[in-house]
Design an enzyme around this catalytic site. Structure first.
Site, PDB file in Angstrom:
ATOM      1  N   GLN A  57       0.841  -1.196   0.000  1.00 41.40           N
ATOM      2  CA  GLN A  57       0.000   0.000   0.000  1.00 41.40           C
ATOM      3  C   GLN A  57       0.874   1.244   0.000  1.00 41.40           C
ATOM      4  OE1 GLN A  57      -3.227  -0.028   2.904  1.00 41.40           O
ATOM      5  NE2 GLN A  57      -2.752   2.078   3.425  1.00 41.40           N
ATOM      6  N   HIS A  72       2.474   7.336  16.190  1.00 42.43           N
ATOM      7  CA  HIS A  72       1.659   6.189  15.801  1.00 42.43           C
ATOM      8  C   HIS A  72       2.493   4.929  15.652  1.00 42.43           C
ATOM      9  CE1 HIS A  72      -0.792   9.476  13.552  1.00 42.43           C
ATOM     10  NE2 HIS A  72      -1.145   9.401  14.819  1.00 42.43           N
ATOM     11  N   LYS A  81       7.579   0.355   6.956  1.00 43.44           N
ATOM     12  CA  LYS A  81       7.221   1.366   5.966  1.00 43.44           C
ATOM     13  C   LYS A  81       8.447   2.116   5.486  1.00 43.44           C
ATOM     14  CE  LYS A  81       5.437   4.187   9.731  1.00 43.44           C
ATOM     15  NZ  LYS A  81       4.241   4.845  10.245  1.00 43.44           N
ATOM     16  N   TYR A 141       4.031   7.326   2.245  1.00 42.06           N
ATOM     17  CA  TYR A 141       4.316   6.117   3.014  1.00 42.06           C
ATOM     18  C   TYR A 141       4.126   4.915   2.098  1.00 42.06           C
ATOM     19  CZ  TYR A 141       2.430   9.364   6.561  1.00 42.06           C
ATOM     20  OH  TYR A 141       2.124  10.453   7.337  1.00 42.06           O
ATOM     21  N   ASP A 152      -4.130  -0.130  15.686  1.00 40.78           N
ATOM     22  CA  ASP A 152      -3.504   1.176  15.894  1.00 40.78           C
ATOM     23  C   ASP A 152      -3.119   1.357  17.359  1.00 40.78           C
ATOM     24  OD1 ASP A 152      -3.904   1.836  13.253  1.00 40.78           O
ATOM     25  OD2 ASP A 152      -5.617   3.149  13.612  1.00 40.78           O
ATOM     26  N   ASP A 177      -4.778  11.975  18.229  1.00 40.52           N
ATOM     27  CA  ASP A 177      -3.429  12.215  18.729  1.00 40.52           C
ATOM     28  C   ASP A 177      -3.441  13.003  20.035  1.00 40.52           C
ATOM     29  OD1 ASP A 177      -2.535  10.844  16.534  1.00 40.52           O
ATOM     30  OD2 ASP A 177      -1.800  12.606  15.467  1.00 40.52           O
TER      31      ASP A 177
END
Length: 193
Positions: A57, A72, A81, A141, A152, A177
């Site tokens: 992705q 995160h 990533k 990303y 998450d 956040d």
């Protein structure tokens, strides 16, 4: 493309060499052979298991000056990533949350921008966040897993235990956040696994 190791175990910086002329520039932002060779040479454990074929992705975000996105991470097997700033500049921060790592709890900041084109290989087991330093910053990303919101995890960008030195006054932070948990609580939960 030059490969640089970092203070954080298994994190690599890739620095391309753009060709510049009167038209602007041309640069290669990814090369599967160079990526695979660098990961095989410099990484260990789960970080070394990621190959160019692992990525499934690509995502992009745009943020204005002072915006913070982070910190995160992903639970489960984590998420690898490649991160780069295609437009503008960001102060990018990584925190190692792998309990068995020699650099567990350590953090490092990087300047990612559209001048030097440095991008980072972030292996599974890291918190990631950034602050936009320019009026507009586009961060790209390349991720090795499809997003699963149930995995998450987050730590407050202003957590006193992390004491991240954000270079600008904070302008905007998402509700998620702003209400993220404490680093100490995350460390306790990681050590209990």
């Amino acid at each position: 493309m030059q490969v640089e190791t970092t203070r954080l175990a298994d994190v690599l910086a890739f620095v391309p060499a753009p060709a510049r002329d009167a038209r602007g520039f041309f640069t290669r932002t990814f090369d599967r052979h160079e990526f695979d060779a660098a990961v095989a040479s410099y990484c260990s454990g789960a970080a070394a298991q990621v190959t160019s074929a692992s990525f499934v992705q690509d995502s992009q975000s745009r943020s204005g000056r002072g915006v913070i996105r982070g910190m995160h991470g992903r639970s489960g097997r984590g998420e690898a990533k490649l991160v780069r700033c295609a437009r503008g500049a960001v102060h990018d921060v990584l925190v190692d949350i792998r309990p068995q790592s020699d650099t567990f709890g350590a953090q490092q900041a990087f300047l990612l921008d559209d001048v030097g084109f440095r991008h980072l290989y972030v292996p599974p087991g890291f918190l990631h966040g950034f602050q936009a330093l320019s009026d507009a910053a586009d961060v790209c990303y390349r991720i090795d897993r499809e997003h699963d919101p149930d995995e998450d995890i987050g730590v407050a960008y202003d957590d006193p235990d992390l004491a991240i030195d954000w270079p600008l006054p904070v302008t905007v932070v998402s509700a998620r956040d702003a209400s993220a948990g404490a680093f100490a609580a995350l460390v306790r939960s990681l050590r209990e696994r």
